[in-house]
Write a protein that holds these residues in place. Structure first.
Motif, PDB file in Angstrom:
ATOM      1  N   THR A  36       0.824  -1.207   0.000  1.00  0.00           N
ATOM      2  CA  THR A  36       0.000   0.000   0.000  1.00  0.00           C
ATOM      3  C   THR A  36       0.857   1.255   0.000  1.00  0.00           C
ATOM      4  OG1 THR A  36      -1.799  -1.163   1.146  1.00  0.00           O
ATOM      5  CG2 THR A  36      -1.814   1.241   1.245  1.00  0.00           C
ATOM      6  N   ASP A  37       1.967   1.214   0.716  1.00  0.00           N
ATOM      7  CA  ASP A  37       2.876   2.371   0.748  1.00  0.00           C
ATOM      8  C   ASP A  37       3.547   2.617  -0.594  1.00  0.00           C
ATOM      9  OD1 ASP A  37       3.125   3.299   3.712  1.00  0.00           O
ATOM     10  OD2 ASP A  37       3.131   1.131   3.777  1.00  0.00           O
ATOM     11  N   TRP A  38       3.900   1.521  -1.270  1.00  0.00           N
ATOM     12  CA  TRP A  38       4.553   1.688  -2.569  1.00  0.00           C
ATOM     13  C   TRP A  38       3.559   2.084  -3.657  1.00  0.00           C
ATOM     14  CZ3 TRP A  38       9.393   2.638  -3.339  1.00  0.00           C
ATOM     15  CH2 TRP A  38      10.329   2.234  -2.380  1.00  0.00           C
ATOM     16  N   LEU A  39       2.273   1.928  -3.381  1.00  0.00           N
ATOM     17  CA  LEU A  39       1.262   2.411  -4.313  1.00  0.00           C
ATOM     18  C   LEU A  39       0.881   3.861  -4.034  1.00  0.00           C
ATOM     19  CD1 LEU A  39      -0.798   1.419  -6.610  1.00  0.00           C
ATOM     20  CD2 LEU A  39      -2.468   1.428  -4.730  1.00  0.00           C
ATOM     21  N   LEU A  40       0.521   4.165  -2.778  1.00  0.00           N
ATOM     22  CA  LEU A  40      -0.091   5.454  -2.438  1.00  0.00           C
ATOM     23  C   LEU A  40       0.811   6.378  -1.629  1.00  0.00           C
ATOM     24  CD1 LEU A  40      -3.706   4.320  -1.437  1.00  0.00           C
ATOM     25  CD2 LEU A  40      -2.921   5.250  -3.625  1.00  0.00           C
ATOM     26  N   GLY A  41       2.009   5.922  -1.275  1.00  0.00           N
ATOM     27  CA  GLY A  41       2.862   6.730  -0.417  1.00  0.00           C
ATOM     28  C   GLY A  41       4.154   7.185  -1.054  1.00  0.00           C
ATOM     29  N   TYR A  42       5.120   6.305  -1.119  1.00  0.00           N
ATOM     30  CA  TYR A  42       6.463   6.696  -1.539  1.00  0.00           C
ATOM     31  C   TYR A  42       6.538   7.331  -2.925  1.00  0.00           C
ATOM     32  CZ  TYR A  42       7.505   3.653   2.410  1.00  0.00           C
ATOM     33  OH  TYR A  42       7.526   3.062   3.642  1.00  0.00           O
ATOM     34  N   PRO A  43       5.813   6.843  -3.938  1.00  0.00           N
ATOM     35  CA  PRO A  43       5.901   7.524  -5.239  1.00  0.00           C
ATOM     36  C   PRO A  43       5.475   8.988  -5.182  1.00  0.00           C
ATOM     37  CG  PRO A  43       4.917   5.359  -5.499  1.00  0.00           C
ATOM     38  CD  PRO A  43       4.983   5.618  -4.021  1.00  0.00           C
ATOM     39  N   PHE A  44       4.533   9.307  -4.299  1.00  0.00           N
ATOM     40  CA  PHE A  44       4.073  10.688  -4.181  1.00  0.00           C
ATOM     41  C   PHE A  44       5.048  11.536  -3.366  1.00  0.00           C
ATOM     42  CE2 PHE A  44       0.422   8.193  -5.325  1.00  0.00           C
ATOM     43  CZ  PHE A  44      -0.206   8.982  -6.284  1.00  0.00           C
ATOM     44  N   VAL A  45       5.741  10.910  -2.420  1.00  0.00           N
ATOM     45  CA  VAL A  45       6.830  11.601  -1.723  1.00  0.00           C
ATOM     46  C   VAL A  45       7.916  11.977  -2.729  1.00  0.00           C
ATOM     47  CG1 VAL A  45       8.681  11.340  -0.024  1.00  0.00           C
ATOM     48  CG2 VAL A  45       6.376  10.522   0.505  1.00  0.00           C
ATOM     49  N   PHE A  46       8.302  11.019  -3.565  1.00  0.00           N
ATOM     50  CA  PHE A  46       9.339  11.280  -4.569  1.00  0.00           C
ATOM     51  C   PHE A  46       8.883  12.369  -5.543  1.00  0.00           C
ATOM     52  CE2 PHE A  46      10.413   6.506  -4.115  1.00  0.00           C
ATOM     53  CZ  PHE A  46      11.121   6.752  -2.949  1.00  0.00           C
ATOM     54  N   ARG A  47       7.613  12.348  -5.918  1.00  0.00           N
ATOM     55  CA  ARG A  47       7.127  13.357  -6.859  1.00  0.00           C
ATOM     56  C   ARG A  47       7.162  14.747  -6.238  1.00  0.00           C
ATOM     57  NH1 ARG A  47       1.406  12.842  -9.994  1.00  0.00           N
ATOM     58  NH2 ARG A  47       0.533  13.499  -7.989  1.00  0.00           N
ATOM     59  N   ALA A  48       6.784  14.850  -4.958  1.00  0.00           N
ATOM     60  CA  ALA A  48       6.834  16.151  -4.283  1.00  0.00           C
ATOM     61  C   ALA A  48       8.266  16.663  -4.186  1.00  0.00           C
ATOM     62  CB  ALA A  48       6.217  16.034  -2.890  1.00  0.00           C
ATOM     63  N   LEU A  49       9.205  15.761  -3.943  1.00  0.00           N
ATOM     64  CA  LEU A  49      10.608  16.160  -3.847  1.00  0.00           C
ATOM     65  C   LEU A  49      11.179  16.537  -5.212  1.00  0.00           C
ATOM     66  CD1 LEU A  49      11.787  13.433  -1.346  1.00  0.00           C
ATOM     67  CD2 LEU A  49      11.779  15.891  -0.910  1.00  0.00           C
ATOM     68  N   ALA A  50      10.771  15.841  -6.256  1.00  0.00           N
ATOM     69  CA  ALA A  50      11.315  16.092  -7.588  1.00  0.00           C
ATOM     70  C   ALA A  50      11.052  17.510  -8.050  1.00  0.00           C
ATOM     71  CB  ALA A  50      10.732  15.093  -8.593  1.00  0.00           C
ATOM     72  N   ASP A  51       9.982  18.110  -7.556  1.00  0.00           N
ATOM     73  CA  ASP A  51       9.651  19.486  -7.933  1.00  0.00           C
ATOM     74  C   ASP A  51      10.548  20.507  -7.237  1.00  0.00           C
ATOM     75  OD1 ASP A  51       7.585  18.569  -9.521  1.00  0.00           O
ATOM     76  OD2 ASP A  51       6.070  18.801  -7.965  1.00  0.00           O
ATOM     77  N   ARG A  52      11.288  20.072  -6.184  1.00  0.00           N
ATOM     78  CA  ARG A  52      12.005  21.037  -5.352  1.00  0.00           C
ATOM     79  C   ARG A  52      13.500  20.760  -5.176  1.00  0.00           C
ATOM     80  NH1 ARG A  52       8.673  23.531  -1.560  1.00  0.00           N
ATOM     81  NH2 ARG A  52      10.543  24.740  -1.015  1.00  0.00           N
TER      82      ARG A  52
END
Length: 264
Positions: A36-52
């Motif tokens: 569940t974390d690899w679906l709804l969690g970590y990819p979105f953390v990485f996406r938020a970081l990629a912008d900054r």
């Protein structure tokens, strides 16, 4: 799928040292599936970081555990990732497996050893808060993370929502059906292991609405929250993982929240 997700022991163990402490606890932690974390969690953390954050900049993973998420962040973002944790045993596992992580540092007395003020261009913190029993402990973690960040740098926080208690997700269940949890309340979390068995651990509830005020007290601004959905994940998460299950519970009530903030 192995993960840095203990639902709280990113600090290297439960808040009272019982959930994931010592060598055996670290090994058990490394055997959590965390689909569940690899679906709804970590990819979105990485996406938020990629912008900054850009390639070569410093990203701290606060509560890195055995290092899988830190390693994936280093490979995806090209950042110079520093893993930190309170557990020497967790860091030993990470040093042996997270080969893309640049350095590892121990947290002692609430302070990361060997890292000066303002050294980080970004910090991520995944599932650490559930190991913390008091508001003061949460504030202490936020304050130390703010110390590490340069002004204007981003902080990305991943947590579960205790309001989703009792729902059987693909790889976890948070608390018990019908229960309402307040800040710091104890609750039991069930986590699926990579061998298909389940493990129960004691955690603490931190309703997502309590976090913005604590972040602001610790020196953050521009606090924002989002709850990723399965439909969004189909374009962000690993395609094989996303296609491998129905994710019925995750569709009905996504349990993970990504909170972002900026160091003032």
């Amino acid at each position: 799928m192995v993960s840095d997700r203990p639902e709280g022991p990113g600090q290297g163990g439960g808040g009272d040292g019982t959930a994931w402490s010592g060598r055996e606890g670290a090994r058990a932690f490394a055997a959590v599936e965390a689909a569940t974390d690899w679906l709804l969690g970590y990819p979105f953390v990485f996406r938020a970081l990629a912008d900054r954050i850009g390639p070569g900049e410093v990203l701290v993973d606060y509560g890195c555990g055995p290092g899988k998420v830190a390693d994936e962040a280093a490979r995806r973002l090209g950042a110079r990732v520093l893993g930190v944790d309170t557990s020497p045993e967790m860091l030993a596992l990470a040093r042996g497996s997270a080969t893309a992580v640049a350095e590892f540092h121990l947290v002692e007395g609430g302070r990361v050893t060997g890292l000066p003020d303002g050294c980080a261009d970004a910090v991520m913190c995944n599932h650490v808060l559930a190991s913390l029993p008091t508001q003061e402990a949460v504030l202490g973690v936020f304050t130390e993370i703010r110390r590490l960040l340069r002004p204007g740098a981003p902080f990305v926080l991943l947590t579960t929502d205790p309001a989703c208690g009792g729902t059987e997700y693909a790889s976890l269940r948070i608390g018990d059906p019908g229960e309402v949890y307040g800040p710091g309340d104890e609750l039991t979390v069930r986590l699926r292991r990579t061998d298909g068995s389940w493990q129960e651990v004691r955690n603490h509830a931190w309703p997502v609405g309590t976090l913005p005020a604590l972040l602001e007290r610790a020196g953050f601004r521009d606090v924002a929250r989002r709850r990723p959905t399965v439909d969004e994940a189909l374009t962000v998460a690993d395609p094989e993982l996303a296609a491998g299950r129905a994710w019925s519970a995750e569709r009905a009530g996504p349990p993970l929240v990504v909170t972002t903030a900026t160091a003032a």
